[in-house]
Enzyme design. Structure first.
Site, PDB file in Angstrom:
ATOM      1  N   LYS A 106       0.869  -1.191   0.000  1.00  0.00           N
ATOM      2  CA  LYS A 106       0.000   0.000   0.000  1.00  0.00           C
ATOM      3  C   LYS A 106       0.891   1.220   0.000  1.00  0.00           C
ATOM      4  O   LYS A 106       2.049   1.159   0.423  1.00  0.00           O
ATOM      5  CB  LYS A 106      -0.888   0.005   1.246  1.00  0.00           C
ATOM      6  CG  LYS A 106      -2.130   0.844   1.099  1.00  0.00           C
ATOM      7  CD  LYS A 106      -3.218   0.069   0.402  1.00  0.00           C
ATOM      8  CE  LYS A 106      -4.497   0.860   0.299  1.00  0.00           C
ATOM      9  NZ  LYS A 106      -5.615  -0.007  -0.112  1.00  0.00           N
TER      10      LYS A 106
HETATM   11  P1  NAD Z   1     -13.095   7.711  -2.240  1.00  0.00           P
HETATM   12  O1  NAD Z   1     -12.052   8.742  -2.086  1.00  0.00           O
HETATM   13  O2  NAD Z   1     -13.676   7.473  -3.576  1.00  0.00           O
HETATM   14  O3  NAD Z   1     -14.302   8.021  -1.215  1.00  0.00           O
HETATM   15  C1  NAD Z   1     -14.090   8.218   0.144  1.00  0.00           C
HETATM   16  C2  NAD Z   1     -15.406   8.677   0.766  1.00  0.00           C
HETATM   17  O4  NAD Z   1     -15.229   8.746   2.179  1.00  0.00           O
HETATM   18  C3  NAD Z   1     -15.830  10.079   0.311  1.00  0.00           C
HETATM   19  O5  NAD Z   1     -17.234  10.093   0.118  1.00  0.00           O
HETATM   20  C4  NAD Z   1     -15.464  10.951   1.506  1.00  0.00           C
HETATM   21  O6  NAD Z   1     -16.260  12.133   1.613  1.00  0.00           O
HETATM   22  C5  NAD Z   1     -15.749   9.994   2.648  1.00  0.00           C
HETATM   23  N1  NAD Z   1     -15.077  10.375   3.899  1.00  0.00           N
HETATM   24  C6  NAD Z   1     -13.787  10.716   4.073  1.00  0.00           C
HETATM   25  N2  NAD Z   1     -13.572  11.050   5.363  1.00  0.00           N
HETATM   26  C7  NAD Z   1     -14.755  10.883   6.005  1.00  0.00           C
HETATM   27  C8  NAD Z   1     -15.179  11.064   7.349  1.00  0.00           C
HETATM   28  N3  NAD Z   1     -14.331  11.476   8.290  1.00  0.00           N
HETATM   29  N4  NAD Z   1     -16.475  10.811   7.645  1.00  0.00           N
HETATM   30  C9  NAD Z   1     -17.337  10.387   6.700  1.00  0.00           C
HETATM   31  N5  NAD Z   1     -16.997  10.206   5.408  1.00  0.00           N
HETATM   32  C10 NAD Z   1     -15.725  10.455   5.077  1.00  0.00           C
HETATM   33  O7  NAD Z   1     -12.458   6.370  -1.645  1.00  0.00           O
HETATM   34  P2  NAD Z   1     -12.852   4.863  -1.971  1.00  0.00           P
HETATM   35  O8  NAD Z   1     -11.968   4.385  -3.048  1.00  0.00           O
HETATM   36  O9  NAD Z   1     -14.324   4.757  -2.110  1.00  0.00           O
HETATM   37  O10 NAD Z   1     -12.360   4.132  -0.635  1.00  0.00           O
HETATM   38  C11 NAD Z   1     -13.180   4.060   0.522  1.00  0.00           C
HETATM   39  C12 NAD Z   1     -12.690   2.933   1.416  1.00  0.00           C
HETATM   40  O11 NAD Z   1     -12.722   1.704   0.682  1.00  0.00           O
HETATM   41  C13 NAD Z   1     -11.246   3.064   1.919  1.00  0.00           C
HETATM   42  O12 NAD Z   1     -11.148   2.462   3.184  1.00  0.00           O
HETATM   43  C14 NAD Z   1     -10.471   2.229   0.913  1.00  0.00           C
HETATM   44  O13 NAD Z   1      -9.221   1.794   1.427  1.00  0.00           O
HETATM   45  C15 NAD Z   1     -11.441   1.091   0.705  1.00  0.00           C
HETATM   46  N6  NAD Z   1     -11.228   0.340  -0.534  1.00  0.00           N
HETATM   47  C16 NAD Z   1     -11.255   0.955  -1.751  1.00  0.00           C
HETATM   48  C17 NAD Z   1     -11.073   0.202  -2.905  1.00  0.00           C
HETATM   49  C18 NAD Z   1     -11.167   0.796  -4.279  1.00  0.00           C
HETATM   50  O14 NAD Z   1     -11.164   0.034  -5.251  1.00  0.00           O
HETATM   51  N7  NAD Z   1     -11.289   2.114  -4.441  1.00  0.00           N
HETATM   52  C19 NAD Z   1     -10.833  -1.178  -2.802  1.00  0.00           C
HETATM   53  C20 NAD Z   1     -10.837  -1.780  -1.544  1.00  0.00           C
HETATM   54  C21 NAD Z   1     -11.035  -1.007  -0.422  1.00  0.00           C
END
Ligand code: NAD
Length: 420
Positions: A106
């Site tokens: 990561k």
């Molecule tokens: P993203 O940046 O697209 O979205 C993140 C979201 O979280 C946004 O809506 C943001 O406003 C919200 N957020 C941030 N801080 C916050 C807070 N304090 N309170 C409430 N909401 C808050 O990110 P993503 O890619 O959707 O990733 C989200 C989670 O999923 C992370 O933990 C990431 O590691 C995990 N994840 C993502 C992927 C992927 O393919 N993108 C894969 C596996 C896991």
């Protein structure tokens, strides 16, 4: 006052619990308790106004016994080595659970991306990629999108990396990064893959528990890639999204919030706050909302000893990495709330990243139906392995998911042995 466990301490406790229960070989336990490489880079970037700003970037490679290091890149002000170490370790377990030939890594840059212009973000990304170039590679370590990074950022990483290698090697190296735009070698279905995997897991849970998703209610925290796709893909089941929280606030409507409209609104306004036809609620009210399913899809440390007692749901489906700490887990278990753990529930992203990588290596383009059906097979098989392991060891699903991962790693280490 008791010091709060860091994100990595939380991973260590989860790991130790599973290792004790399955009686993991002590030598292998020792190996897996450590990361392999931890790269910290401070790098300068020229801003639009001509000033130089310094940034801190990280890449942690946890383990590569099953295959090349694989894991996302995050842009966030709170990115730090402890967090990246934890996220890299979860990637090792995740790839092992869903049976794909990857290790865990990561990375991230500590910055608030919303404070920078489009061209500044491009320069920051390119400069970081240049600094990282000898530590990543299509058969060595393959980044992908995570919080606040997307296919555009992957395209910049691809272009920068290819510019640093000999021309003859460029066309056979586009799998250095996944989550690319489809036109630049990305896969159909990668954008929705993590949310799709979450929904496939929820469907399996519903089947196992004779639960009718039509008319079920759910809440989502984080309405970015994972949260918005999970919500949009639950809509055809007739499930009703009644509350959403993101960085801008939380909104509620018992009659239901339309996930497609909300996605368009967020694209235009930057967040869910002020979404028409909804009531603004505070964080505590959001977490206490009565619903069937809660999908945390934002950051770590949301379900803790303080907040787990507030939840009023039957199932937590972890879209985010590490949303629940060890104390939060214990409270959910005592309260009889089911949980599909992150390292299984959000593995759809890395599974379709693997499909993108394979397509690039073979110079193929797969149809969306092929991607979706292969994803379905991989994640539901993993779901069943975790469910059966939980029964066999009479344990919770997170510990069971760890046991599935650790058993696979233990087998490979025993077969290969340790050099010399
Ligand atoms: P993203 O940046 O697209 O979205 C993140 C979201 O979280 C946004 O809506 C943001 O406003 C919200 N957020 C941030 N801080 C916050 C807070 N304090 N309170 C409430 N909401 C808050 O990110 P993503 O890619 O959707 O990733 C989200 C989670 O999923 C992370 O933990 C990431 O590691 C995990 N994840 C993502 C992927 C992927 O393919 N993108 C894969 C596996 C896991």
């Amino acid at each position: 006052m008791v010091k709060k466990a860091s994100v990595y301490e939380n991973v260590t406790r989860q790991f130790n619990k599973a290792a004790d229960l399955m009686e993991l070989d002590l030598n292998i336990r020792e190996i897996l308790s450590h990361t392999t490489n931890e790269i910290s880079i401070n790098f300068p970037v020229k801003m639009d106004n001509g000033h130089i700003e310094m940034f801190a970037g990280y890449r942690v490679q946890h383990n590569s016994v099953l295959g090349p290091y694989k894991g996302g890149l995050r842009y966030h002000p709170k990115v730090n080595l402890d967090e990246v170490r934890a996220l890299a370790t979860w990637m090792t377990w995740k790839s092992a659970i869903v049976d794909i030939p990857y290790g865990g890594a990561k990375g991230g840059i500590q910055l608030d991306p919303f404070k920078y212009s489009f061209s500044e973000l491009e320069h920051i990304t390119r400069r970081f990629t240049f600094a990282l170039r000898q530590y990543i590679g299509p058969e060595y370590d393959i980044p992908a999108p995570d919080v606040n990074t997307n296919s555009q950022i992957m395209a910049w990483i691809l272009d920068t990396y290819l510019s640093t290698i000999p021309p003859k090697e460029r066309h056979c190296s586009i799998h250095v990064v996944t989550g690319k735009p489809v036109e630049s070698g990305g896969s159909l279905g990668r954008n929705k893959a993590t949310g799709q995997g979450v929904v496939f897991c929820i469907e399996e849970w519903a089947k196992d528990n004779n639960f009718d998703l039509s008319g079920a209610t759910y809440t989502v925290q984080g309405f970015g890639n994972v949260g918005s796709w999970a919500a949009r893909l639950l809509k055809p089941h007739g499930a009703k999204l009644i509350a959403v929280e993101d960085i801008t606030g939380a909104v509620h409507n018992t009659k239901g919030l339309d996930p497609d409209n909300l996605t368009e609104f967020v694209k235009e306004h930057g967040g869910v706050a002020n979404y028409p036809d909804s009531k603004e609620i505070d964080h505590k009210t959001f977490l206490s909302t009565e619903a069937d399913i809660f999908i945390p899809a934002a950051l770590e440390g949301v379900i803790t000893e303080e907040t787990a007692p507030l939840l009023n749901v039957k199932l937590v489906a972890e879209g985010a990495n590490g949303p629940t700490n060890i104390m939060g887990d214990e409270i959910l278990q005592k309260r009889g709330i089911h949980l599909i753990p992150d390292i299984l529930c959000n593995a759809g992203g890395v599974i379709v990243s693997y499909f993108e990588w394979l397509q690039n290596k073979r110079s193929e383009y797969w149809e969306l139906e092929e991607v979706d059906s292969k994803l379905y097979k991989k994640i539901t098989n993993a779901y069943k392995r975790v469910r059966d392991t939980a029964k066999k060891f009479s344990t919770d699903w997170r510990t069971a998911a760890y046991i599935v991962a650790l058993s696979r790693l233990e087998t490979v280490y025993k077969e290969r042995g340790i050099f010399p």
